[in-house]
Design an enzyme around this catalytic site. Structure first.
Site, short mmCIF file in Angstrom:
data_model
loop_
_atom_site.label_atom_id
_atom_site.label_comp_id
_atom_site.label_asym_id
_atom_site.label_seq_id
_atom_site.Cartn_x
_atom_site.Cartn_y
_atom_site.Cartn_z
N VAL A 59 -83.27 -30.65 41.86
CA VAL A 59 -84.30 -31.63 41.50
C VAL A 59 -85.68 -30.95 41.44
CG1 VAL A 59 -84.68 -32.49 43.85
CG2 VAL A 59 -85.04 -34.01 41.94
N LYS A 92 -99.48 -29.42 57.73
CA LYS A 92 -99.75 -30.81 57.34
C LYS A 92 -99.96 -31.65 58.59
CE LYS A 92 -97.56 -34.83 55.24
NZ LYS A 92 -96.31 -35.40 54.72
C1 LIG Z 1 -90.51 -37.28 42.50
C2 LIG Z 1 -89.92 -36.83 43.81
C3 LIG Z 1 -90.76 -36.35 44.81
C4 LIG Z 1 -90.24 -35.95 46.05
N1 LIG Z 1 -91.07 -35.56 47.05
C5 LIG Z 1 -90.57 -35.32 48.29
C6 LIG Z 1 -91.40 -34.97 49.38
O1 LIG Z 1 -92.62 -34.81 49.23
N2 LIG Z 1 -90.84 -34.78 50.59
C7 LIG Z 1 -89.49 -34.91 50.79
O2 LIG Z 1 -89.03 -34.78 51.92
N3 LIG Z 1 -88.68 -35.18 49.76
C8 LIG Z 1 -89.17 -35.39 48.53
N4 LIG Z 1 -88.32 -35.68 47.50
C9 LIG Z 1 -86.88 -35.63 47.73
C10 LIG Z 1 -86.42 -34.17 47.74
O3 LIG Z 1 -86.72 -33.57 46.51
C11 LIG Z 1 -84.93 -34.09 48.03
O4 LIG Z 1 -84.62 -34.85 49.17
C12 LIG Z 1 -84.50 -32.69 48.29
O5 LIG Z 1 -84.94 -31.80 47.30
C13 LIG Z 1 -83.00 -32.58 48.42
O6 LIG Z 1 -82.37 -32.73 47.17
P1 LIG Z 1 -80.80 -32.48 47.11
O7 LIG Z 1 -80.52 -31.12 47.63
O8 LIG Z 1 -80.11 -33.63 47.73
O9 LIG Z 1 -80.47 -32.57 45.54
P2 LIG Z 1 -80.73 -31.53 44.33
O10 LIG Z 1 -81.94 -30.70 44.54
O11 LIG Z 1 -80.64 -32.35 43.08
O12 LIG Z 1 -79.47 -30.55 44.39
C14 LIG Z 1 -78.22 -30.92 43.87
C15 LIG Z 1 -77.34 -29.69 43.80
O13 LIG Z 1 -76.04 -30.09 43.37
C16 LIG Z 1 -75.60 -29.23 42.35
N5 LIG Z 1 -74.65 -29.94 41.50
C17 LIG Z 1 -74.77 -31.18 40.96
N6 LIG Z 1 -73.69 -31.45 40.19
C18 LIG Z 1 -72.90 -30.36 40.28
C19 LIG Z 1 -71.65 -30.01 39.68
N7 LIG Z 1 -71.00 -30.84 38.84
N8 LIG Z 1 -71.12 -28.81 39.97
C20 LIG Z 1 -71.76 -27.94 40.80
N9 LIG Z 1 -72.94 -28.21 41.37
C21 LIG Z 1 -73.50 -29.41 41.10
C22 LIG Z 1 -76.86 -28.83 41.62
O14 LIG Z 1 -76.68 -27.63 40.89
C23 LIG Z 1 -77.81 -28.63 42.81
O15 LIG Z 1 -77.61 -27.34 43.37
C24 LIG Z 1 -88.84 -36.03 46.25
C25 LIG Z 1 -88.00 -36.45 45.23
C26 LIG Z 1 -88.52 -36.87 44.02
C27 LIG Z 1 -87.60 -37.34 42.93
#
Ligand SMILES: Cc1cc2nc3c(=O)[nH]c(=O)nc-3n(C[C@H](O)[C@H](O)[C@H](O)COP(=O)(O)OP(=O)(O)OC[C@H]3O[C@@H](n4cnc5c(N)ncnc54)[C@H](O)[C@@H]3O)c2cc1C
Length: 495
Positions: A59, A92
């Site tokens: 993301v 922060k």
């Molecule tokens: C606008 C916005 C602002 C934010 N600001 C903050 C903040 O200030 N502070 C905070 O704590 N959080 C914030 N967040 C949330 C934060 O970005 C997420 O909680 C954090 O990055 C964790 O994301 P994730 O690892 O769950 O998902 P992602 O980063 O989306 O990772 C998903 C992973 O799964 C993999 N994947 C998906 N499908 C498949 C597949 N079919 N096969 C193999 N791999 C796959 C992808 O390649 C990736 O590696 C924000 C979110 C948004 C949308």
């Protein structure tokens, strides 16, 4: 904010009969899980593998955090300086809110308390009793005054403030990946195209686009918003909270750094949402979170660009999301952590924290291999509690506003509230009481910061409060002097 962690911190040792864990996804949540499992399960001979797809990517946002992340890093043996440098991190002390209750308003949600109890009566009751003589509530928060003056010093055990970090999201995941791989986590590159079911609710394996079959005893779904395992394969259900939190889009855009980085995040209310500003050592993160029912994507992008005070470093990027959480976050041998489990807009920087809590609870309840459904039920109960409490504090920013200058604000100030928030708000409105939670991220000072910052004034106050203006003035002066005696934030970072 509870800036001191309260949880037990035992490693999972013998007794675990899970032999292998597959983490699906290599964003912040996936690599946090990988570091934690490889460290905490090091005596239990559990193989940890992480599969991710570079083509899909992450993301790429998530830059502001809350203080418990320090306990998380420390419990995993991560050195602060070694982590801050590659992630371009800043300290922060809290969040500055602008234009929320009325245009022109400012208040600070600090990581620490306001004032000190006087005669056994909570400080804020004295502040309420003193009325206009007491000055601004923020003047009684050391963290708020430090932030105001751009100061920072690491707190001691008795200091009345805590801190968190602002960091480069991609840098944090990359840093964690390095640590996890050094601790034996195996990374597999590949796009998952199929999920193989096992007995009952269990999964047996996932299959990548080049035909590899990755089997495991336990699956952790860190696949981001889509919830590849928990939702697409297992149909976890969704608790939809969009009627309370209508913001569903964000434009993100980094700019060049201007001047020394501030030791706090800023959240400025706009017409149909709000803008974030997160200062890092090498750039500033900016974004506009908005409700697409009230503002078009193009107009939201233009309003973000109009706010920028420095040259852009990249094109604006649009993110789409919905407020809510999976109804079940642990099904069979699959646990969802991170965006796959749920999302609340980043107004209080809580998403990474919710992933952290999920990891901690998974370790507390780490299955012994017999698939006890009580583990899943307990995990779901605890996580629902955490999400709902964070949700309520975020909703409070919208519900307790006097703004009626846009259709968006007219909508959020009159919407029906969740019962849990309505009851809490009624108690505060009556006599300024904040009922404490035993669990959940936000403690009394956080609620006070937002209630009073949003101009919620109780009808009465504790009759024992004297509101002695001279005592309050002395307290305020001592806090101001202490803040001004601290080094500048950028000097501490340079060290
Ligand atoms: C606008 C916005 C602002 C934010 N600001 C903050 C903040 O200030 N502070 C905070 O704590 N959080 C914030 N967040 C949330 C934060 O970005 C997420 O909680 C954090 O990055 C964790 O994301 P994730 O690892 O769950 O998902 P992602 O980063 O989306 O990772 C998903 C992973 O799964 C993999 N994947 C998906 N499908 C498949 C597949 N079919 N096969 C193999 N791999 C796959 C992808 O390649 C990736 O590696 C924000 C979110 C948004 C949308």
């Amino acid at each position: 904010m509870r800036w001191r962690r309260r949880r037990r911190d035992a490693d999972v040792a013998a007794g675990a009969t899970i032999g292998s864990v597959l983490i699906v996804g290599g964003g912040t949540a996936g690599w946090m899980t990988a570091v934690a499992l490889s460290h905490k399960l090091r005596h239990a001979r559990v193989e940890v593998t992480l599969v991710e797809s570079e083509a899909i990517g992450t993301v790429g946002v998530g830059e502001a955090t809350v203080p418990p992340i320090r306990a998380f890093n420390a419990a995993l043996g991560l050195d602060e300086a070694a982590f801050m440098r590659p992630t371009h991190a800043t300290y922060k002390l809290g969040i500055e809110f602008r234009d929320w209750a009325r245009r022109g308003d400012r208040y600070f949600h600090p990581f620490g308390p306001f004032g000190e109890p006087i005669g056994g009566v909570p400080f804020h009751q004295h502040w309420l009793a003193a009325g206009a003589l007491a000055g601004a509530f923020d003047d009684y928060s050391l963290a708020a005054r430090m932030a105001h003056h751009g100061r920072f010093a690491a707190p001691g055990p008795a200091s009345p403030y805590g801190y968190a970090y602002q960091f480069d999201a991609a840098g944090y995941a990359a840093y964690l990946r390095g640590v996890a791989e050094a601790r034996g986590v195996v990374r597999v590159e590949g796009r998952i195209v199929d999920v193989v079911r096992g007995a009952g609710d269990d999964l047996a394996a996932v299959v990548t686009d080049d035909g590899r079959r990755l089997a495991a005893d336990l699956f952790v779904d860190c696949s981001g918003f889509r919830g590849l395992l928990i939702a697409e394969a297992l149909g976890a259900g969704w608790d939809d909270w969009r009627h309370w939190l209508p913001c569903d889009r964000a434009w993100a855009m980094p700019t060049e750094r201007t001047g020394p980085p501030a030791p706090y995040t800023r959240a400025t209310a706009l017409d149909a949402g709000w803008a974030w500003r997160i200062p890092l050592t090498h750039r500033t993160g900016n974004g506009h979170v908005f409700a697409s029912d009230f503002l078009s994507e193009d107009a939201a992008r233009d309003s973000l660009i109009a706010l920028l005070d420095a040259p852009a470093l990249a094109e604006p990027r649009l993110l789409r999301f919905a407020a809510g959480k999976r109804r079940r976050q642990w099904i069979g041998n699959t646990v969802a952590i991170g965006l796959s489990a749920g999302f609340l807009e980043p107004l209080e920087s809580t998403s990474i924290h919710l992933a952290q809590v999920a990891i901690e609870r998974l370790l507390d309840l780490f299955p012994t291999g017999d698939g006890d459904p009580a583990d899943a039920a307990e995990f779901d109960r605890v996580m629902a509690n955490e999400y709902e409490r964070v949700r309520d504090l975020i909703i409070l920013h919208y519900a307790a506003t006097e703004r009626d200058d846009t259709p968006f604000f007219r909508h959020v100030r009159t919407m029906a509230l969740p019962d849990s928030l309505a009851e809490k708000l009624a108690l505060f409105r009556a006599r300024g009481v904040v009922m404490p939670y035993r669990h959940g991220l936000f403690a009394e000072p956080s609620w006070l910061a937002v209630y009073l910052g949003q101009r919620v004034r109780p009808a009465g106050h504790d009759p024992r409060a004297t509101g002695d203006a001279a005592v309050l003035a002395q307290m305020r002066a001592a806090i101001e002097a202490e803040a001004l005696g601290m080094p500048r934030h950028e000097e501490v970072l340079a060290r």
